[in-house]
Write a protein that holds these residues in place. Sequence first.
Motif, PDB file in Angstrom:
ATOM      1  N   LEU A  56       0.798  -1.217   0.000  1.00 53.29           N
ATOM      2  CA  LEU A  56       0.000   0.000   0.000  1.00 53.29           C
ATOM      3  C   LEU A  56       0.833   1.271   0.000  1.00 53.29           C
ATOM      4  O   LEU A  56       1.926   1.340   0.555  1.00 53.29           O
ATOM      5  N   CYS A  57       0.255   2.279  -0.599  1.00 57.36           N
ATOM      6  CA  CYS A  57       0.760   3.646  -0.567  1.00 57.36           C
ATOM      7  C   CYS A  57       0.394   4.229   0.803  1.00 57.36           C
ATOM      8  O   CYS A  57      -0.489   3.702   1.492  1.00 57.36           O
ATOM      9  N   SER A  58       1.010   5.311   1.179  1.00 55.56           N
ATOM     10  CA  SER A  58       0.646   5.901   2.469  1.00 55.56           C
ATOM     11  C   SER A  58      -0.785   6.446   2.470  1.00 55.56           C
ATOM     12  O   SER A  58      -1.352   6.713   3.522  1.00 55.56           O
ATOM     13  N   CYS A  59      -1.409   6.564   1.294  1.00 57.26           N
ATOM     14  CA  CYS A  59      -2.818   6.981   1.234  1.00 57.26           C
ATOM     15  C   CYS A  59      -3.759   5.801   1.426  1.00 57.26           C
ATOM     16  O   CYS A  59      -4.972   5.985   1.532  1.00 57.26           O
ATOM     17  N   GLY A  60      -3.228   4.572   1.442  1.00 60.26           N
ATOM     18  CA  GLY A  60      -4.060   3.407   1.718  1.00 60.26           C
ATOM     19  C   GLY A  60      -4.419   2.551   0.518  1.00 60.26           C
ATOM     20  O   GLY A  60      -4.969   1.468   0.673  1.00 60.26           O
ATOM     21  N   GLU A  98       0.019   3.103 -11.996  1.00 61.74           N
ATOM     22  CA  GLU A  98      -1.238   3.760 -12.343  1.00 61.74           C
ATOM     23  C   GLU A  98      -1.749   4.600 -11.175  1.00 61.74           C
ATOM     24  O   GLU A  98      -2.233   5.722 -11.367  1.00 61.74           O
ATOM     25  N   HIS A  99      -1.631   4.066  -9.970  1.00 59.51           N
ATOM     26  CA  HIS A  99      -2.090   4.820  -8.798  1.00 59.51           C
ATOM     27  C   HIS A  99      -1.343   6.148  -8.666  1.00 59.51           C
ATOM     28  O   HIS A  99      -1.948   7.199  -8.471  1.00 59.51           O
ATOM     29  N   ILE A 100      -0.036   6.084  -8.799  1.00 66.84           N
ATOM     30  CA  ILE A 100       0.774   7.295  -8.644  1.00 66.84           C
ATOM     31  C   ILE A 100       0.490   8.295  -9.764  1.00 66.84           C
ATOM     32  O   ILE A 100       0.324   9.491  -9.522  1.00 66.84           O
ATOM     33  N   ALA A 112      -4.014   8.767  -9.638  1.00 62.92           N
ATOM     34  CA  ALA A 112      -4.991   8.886  -8.559  1.00 62.92           C
ATOM     35  C   ALA A 112      -4.476   9.328  -7.196  1.00 62.92           C
ATOM     36  O   ALA A 112      -5.238   9.909  -6.426  1.00 62.92           O
ATOM     37  N   CYS A 113      -3.250   9.047  -6.867  1.00 66.30           N
ATOM     38  CA  CYS A 113      -2.826   9.262  -5.478  1.00 66.30           C
ATOM     39  C   CYS A 113      -3.028  10.720  -5.040  1.00 66.30           C
ATOM     40  O   CYS A 113      -2.498  11.639  -5.659  1.00 66.30           O
ATOM     41  N   PRO A 114      -3.776  10.921  -3.962  1.00 67.23           N
ATOM     42  CA  PRO A 114      -4.038  12.290  -3.504  1.00 67.23           C
ATOM     43  C   PRO A 114      -2.777  13.027  -3.048  1.00 67.23           C
ATOM     44  O   PRO A 114      -2.734  14.252  -3.097  1.00 67.23           O
ATOM     45  N   TYR A 115      -1.760  12.292  -2.642  1.00 66.13           N
ATOM     46  CA  TYR A 115      -0.521  12.955  -2.205  1.00 66.13           C
ATOM     47  C   TYR A 115       0.205  13.627  -3.360  1.00 66.13           C
ATOM     48  O   TYR A 115       1.068  14.462  -3.147  1.00 66.13           O
ATOM     49  N   HIS A 116      -0.137  13.246  -4.562  1.00 61.65           N
ATOM     50  CA  HIS A 116       0.544  13.827  -5.726  1.00 61.65           C
ATOM     51  C   HIS A 116      -0.399  14.661  -6.589  1.00 61.65           C
ATOM     52  O   HIS A 116      -0.092  14.955  -7.743  1.00 61.65           O
TER      53      HIS A 116
HETATM   54 ZN   LIG Z   1      -1.391   6.966  -2.773  1.00 60.31          ZN
END
Ligand SMILES: [Zn+2]
Length: 94
Positions: free
Chosen positions: A36-40, A46-48, A51-55
């Motif tokens: 998992l990413c630190s966002c869960g 693809e997530h990075i 979608a990832c809110p941290y980015h």
């Molecule tokens: Zn993330």
Amino acid sequence: MVLSRVQQVVLLRLRIGHNRLNHHMATKLKLVPSPLCSCGKNQTAEHILQACPYHNALRDTTWPEETALQKKLYGPKEDLERTARFALQSGLTI
Ligand SMILES: [Zn+2]
């Protein structure tokens, strides 16, 4: 001008999924305990990229308009340069 070696390596790793993001490091290489990413969410390319809110902030400045993953990874050179820049500026080890 062609893409630099560093840009090419980052793009290849993002395309094939063999990279240092947690999903690959945990499920394939067993080198980190969690995929998992630190966002869960699963930390995949693809997530990075999508979608990832941290980015979100970096993503919005890199791609002012919504851009498909296919274009980010396989599009014209300008898109590939943006993707490599995003990856390098994200602070993540790809
Ligand atoms: Zn993330």
